[in-house]
Design a protein around this motif. Sequence first.
Motif, PDB file in Angstrom:
ATOM      1  N   THR A  31       8.795 -10.622  -7.078  1.00 18.84           N
ATOM      2  CA  THR A  31       9.414  -9.921  -5.964  1.00 18.84           C
ATOM      3  C   THR A  31      10.914  -9.821  -6.160  1.00 18.84           C
ATOM      4  O   THR A  31      11.553 -10.748  -6.666  1.00 18.84           O
ATOM      5  CB  THR A  31       9.096 -10.619  -4.623  1.00 18.84           C
ATOM      6  OG1 THR A  31       9.662  -9.861  -3.545  1.00 18.84           O
ATOM      7  CG2 THR A  31       9.638 -12.040  -4.585  1.00 18.84           C
TER       8      THR A  31
ATOM      9  N   ILE B  88       4.195  -7.943   2.738  1.00 18.94           N
ATOM     10  CA  ILE B  88       4.231  -6.519   2.412  1.00 18.94           C
ATOM     11  C   ILE B  88       3.498  -5.742   3.485  1.00 18.94           C
ATOM     12  O   ILE B  88       2.513  -6.219   4.049  1.00 18.94           O
ATOM     13  CB  ILE B  88       3.604  -6.256   1.014  1.00 18.94           C
ATOM     14  CG1 ILE B  88       3.729  -4.784   0.623  1.00 18.94           C
ATOM     15  CG2 ILE B  88       2.154  -6.703   0.981  1.00 18.94           C
ATOM     16  CD1 ILE B  88       3.270  -4.481  -0.806  1.00 18.94           C
ATOM     17  N   THR B  89       3.996  -4.544   3.777  1.00 17.45           N
ATOM     18  CA  THR B  89       3.312  -3.618   4.672  1.00 17.45           C
ATOM     19  C   THR B  89       2.734  -2.501   3.818  1.00 17.45           C
ATOM     20  O   THR B  89       3.481  -1.722   3.226  1.00 17.45           O
ATOM     21  CB  THR B  89       4.285  -3.028   5.716  1.00 17.45           C
ATOM     22  OG1 THR B  89       4.908  -4.097   6.440  1.00 17.45           O
ATOM     23  CG2 THR B  89       3.538  -2.128   6.697  1.00 17.45           C
ATOM     24  N   THR B  90       1.422  -2.447   3.733  1.00 17.01           N
ATOM     25  CA  THR B  90       0.777  -1.508   2.818  1.00 17.01           C
ATOM     26  C   THR B  90      -0.638  -1.212   3.281  1.00 17.01           C
ATOM     27  O   THR B  90      -1.046  -1.597   4.374  1.00 17.01           O
ATOM     28  CB  THR B  90       0.782  -2.075   1.378  1.00 17.01           C
ATOM     29  OG1 THR B  90       0.369  -1.057   0.461  1.00 17.01           O
ATOM     30  CG2 THR B  90      -0.109  -3.286   1.265  1.00 17.01           C
TER      31      THR B  90
ATOM     32  N   ASP C 147       0.305  -5.405   7.831  1.00 21.96           N
ATOM     33  CA  ASP C 147       1.113  -6.418   7.167  1.00 21.96           C
ATOM     34  C   ASP C 147       0.184  -7.478   6.558  1.00 21.96           C
ATOM     35  O   ASP C 147      -0.726  -7.971   7.240  1.00 21.96           O
ATOM     36  CB  ASP C 147       2.063  -7.093   8.161  1.00 21.96           C
ATOM     37  CG  ASP C 147       3.033  -6.099   8.780  1.00 21.96           C
ATOM     38  OD1 ASP C 147       3.338  -5.092   8.123  1.00 21.96           O
ATOM     39  OD2 ASP C 147       3.473  -6.329   9.918  1.00 21.96           O
TER      40      ASP C 147
ATOM     41  N   LYS D 201       8.231  -2.805  -0.396  1.00 23.11           N
ATOM     42  CA  LYS D 201       7.872  -3.887   0.522  1.00 23.11           C
ATOM     43  C   LYS D 201       7.357  -3.351   1.847  1.00 23.11           C
ATOM     44  O   LYS D 201       6.623  -4.044   2.556  1.00 23.11           O
ATOM     45  CB  LYS D 201       9.075  -4.798   0.747  1.00 23.11           C
ATOM     46  CG  LYS D 201       9.480  -5.560  -0.505  1.00 23.11           C
ATOM     47  CD  LYS D 201      10.648  -6.480  -0.236  1.00 23.11           C
ATOM     48  CE  LYS D 201      10.991  -7.287  -1.489  1.00 23.11           C
ATOM     49  NZ  LYS D 201      12.145  -8.197  -1.264  1.00 23.11           N
ATOM     50  N   ALA D 202       7.763  -2.139   2.176  1.00 22.09           N
ATOM     51  CA  ALA D 202       7.266  -1.484   3.393  1.00 22.09           C
ATOM     52  C   ALA D 202       7.125   0.001   3.111  1.00 22.09           C
ATOM     53  O   ALA D 202       7.989   0.612   2.464  1.00 22.09           O
ATOM     54  CB  ALA D 202       8.210  -1.719   4.570  1.00 22.09           C
TER      55      ALA D 202
ATOM     56  N   LEU E 226       0.888 -11.067   0.327  1.00 21.49           N
ATOM     57  CA  LEU E 226       0.289 -10.529  -0.888  1.00 21.49           C
ATOM     58  C   LEU E 226      -0.329 -11.609  -1.775  1.00 21.49           C
ATOM     59  O   LEU E 226      -1.369 -11.377  -2.407  1.00 21.49           O
ATOM     60  CB  LEU E 226       1.329  -9.732  -1.675  1.00 21.49           C
ATOM     61  CG  LEU E 226       0.803  -8.848  -2.806  1.00 21.49           C
ATOM     62  CD1 LEU E 226      -0.242  -7.871  -2.303  1.00 21.49           C
ATOM     63  CD2 LEU E 226       1.942  -8.090  -3.479  1.00 21.49           C
TER      64      LEU E 226
ATOM     65  N   GLU F 267      11.825  -4.454  -5.239  1.00 22.92           N
ATOM     66  CA  GLU F 267      10.438  -4.006  -5.127  1.00 22.92           C
ATOM     67  C   GLU F 267       9.523  -5.177  -5.495  1.00 22.92           C
ATOM     68  O   GLU F 267       9.980  -6.214  -5.961  1.00 22.92           O
ATOM     69  CB  GLU F 267      10.164  -2.826  -6.065  1.00 22.92           C
ATOM     70  CG  GLU F 267      10.884  -1.556  -5.712  1.00 22.92           C
ATOM     71  CD  GLU F 267      10.526  -0.418  -6.664  1.00 22.92           C
ATOM     72  OE1 GLU F 267      10.156   0.663  -6.199  1.00 22.92           O
ATOM     73  OE2 GLU F 267      10.624  -0.646  -7.900  1.00 22.92           O
ATOM     74  N   ILE F 268       8.245  -4.976  -5.258  1.00 25.75           N
ATOM     75  CA  ILE F 268       7.256  -5.980  -5.655  1.00 25.75           C
ATOM     76  C   ILE F 268       6.579  -5.503  -6.934  1.00 25.75           C
ATOM     77  O   ILE F 268       6.118  -4.363  -6.998  1.00 25.75           O
ATOM     78  CB  ILE F 268       6.212  -6.194  -4.548  1.00 25.75           C
ATOM     79  CG1 ILE F 268       6.882  -6.761  -3.299  1.00 25.75           C
ATOM     80  CG2 ILE F 268       5.100  -7.130  -5.028  1.00 25.75           C
ATOM     81  CD1 ILE F 268       5.991  -6.763  -2.079  1.00 25.75           C
TER      82      ILE F 268
ATOM     83  N   ILE G 128       5.083 -13.530  -0.311  1.00 26.04           N
ATOM     84  CA  ILE G 128       5.435 -12.117  -0.530  1.00 26.04           C
ATOM     85  C   ILE G 128       4.814 -11.276   0.585  1.00 26.04           C
ATOM     86  O   ILE G 128       3.682 -10.792   0.456  1.00 26.04           O
ATOM     87  CB  ILE G 128       4.951 -11.624  -1.905  1.00 26.04           C
ATOM     88  CG1 ILE G 128       5.499 -12.521  -3.017  1.00 26.04           C
ATOM     89  CG2 ILE G 128       5.376 -10.176  -2.134  1.00 26.04           C
ATOM     90  CD1 ILE G 128       5.040 -12.135  -4.407  1.00 26.04           C
TER      91      ILE G 128
END
Length: 333
Positions: free
Chosen positions: A253, A215-217, A179, A328-329, A182, A256-257, A213
């Motif tokens: 955002t 985000i999990t990426t 996490d 976002k995830a 962003l 989606e981002i 923002i």
Amino acid sequence: MDFDLFKKENEIIKVAETALEKGHFDEDSQKQFQSLLGEYKKLSKHAKRLINLSDRNELKLRDAGEEIKRQKKELERRQEELVQAEKMASLGQLVTGVAHELNTPLGIILTSSSSLRSETNHLNQLIQNAKAKKSDVARYMVSAQETCDLLERHSQSASELISSFKAVSVDQAIDDKRDIELRAYVKSIVRSLKPVLTGHNVQVIFQNSPVAIPITTYPGPLSQVITNLVLNAYKHGFEEGRLKGMIEISLKTGDEIELSVCDNGKGIAAEVQGKIFDPFITTARDSGGTGLGLHIVHNIVFSKLQGHIKVEQPKNEMGCRFVIALPKALKEE
């Protein structure tokens, strides 16, 4: 072929049954029987040859299938090597830029600390010789305060630059999902990229989002995507700084981002517009371009980050805009 054999078998059986009903084989029946039997043997022999040929073809197809699998694995391995090579090339450019940028604050720190030492030694000598005046001490205190402010300011600048580079470089080397916020992460990427463009005519600007923002990426691959897009614009859109301009990164955002990288450079050549993400497509092969940068970006966005990317080139305007949509995830793989 199987139908022809079945047909001949029925004809042979029919002749035999007719002969049995008569109680004997007459001459015509014998001739017909022998003729049908000969045709049946020929068809049977031909069928066996076809079966053998089919078996050999099946074996060849099986071998070809195994070869295709092997070549696919080899292609995937080589592609991974190319991704790593491109990653190392991007990091190499960052290292060079950061090292160059650090020269300024470190040079000032060295000069200032040497000056402070010299002034301290001078005041200490006056004190030891009982020649120090109040004005000497006052002058030293002012100078020392100014030098300390200078040292603190440039030390902070160097520290922030190193921290940004460390975060980006470590993430690019390790593909861990986590996490992140962003805005702050993109800001650190932009800061690590600015030294690469220092002294050139190109500015990198980050239009910060007014809201956080999360985000999990995969931060590392995301960093590589942004780095590749900025360096690609610098190299192709502005001819490595020979043209003046700006590269702007922005975030939006919603469901989606949306991350966009926009520049006002010379745009995309007409002959490559429709195949910009294909491998080995480049207009800079003479200067060492491999044509893999945007292809790698495309693969990372789709396969690793589970997003999609498109390129836009405004009509009657200079430059181009890459738009990336990210979830976002990430979904579980």
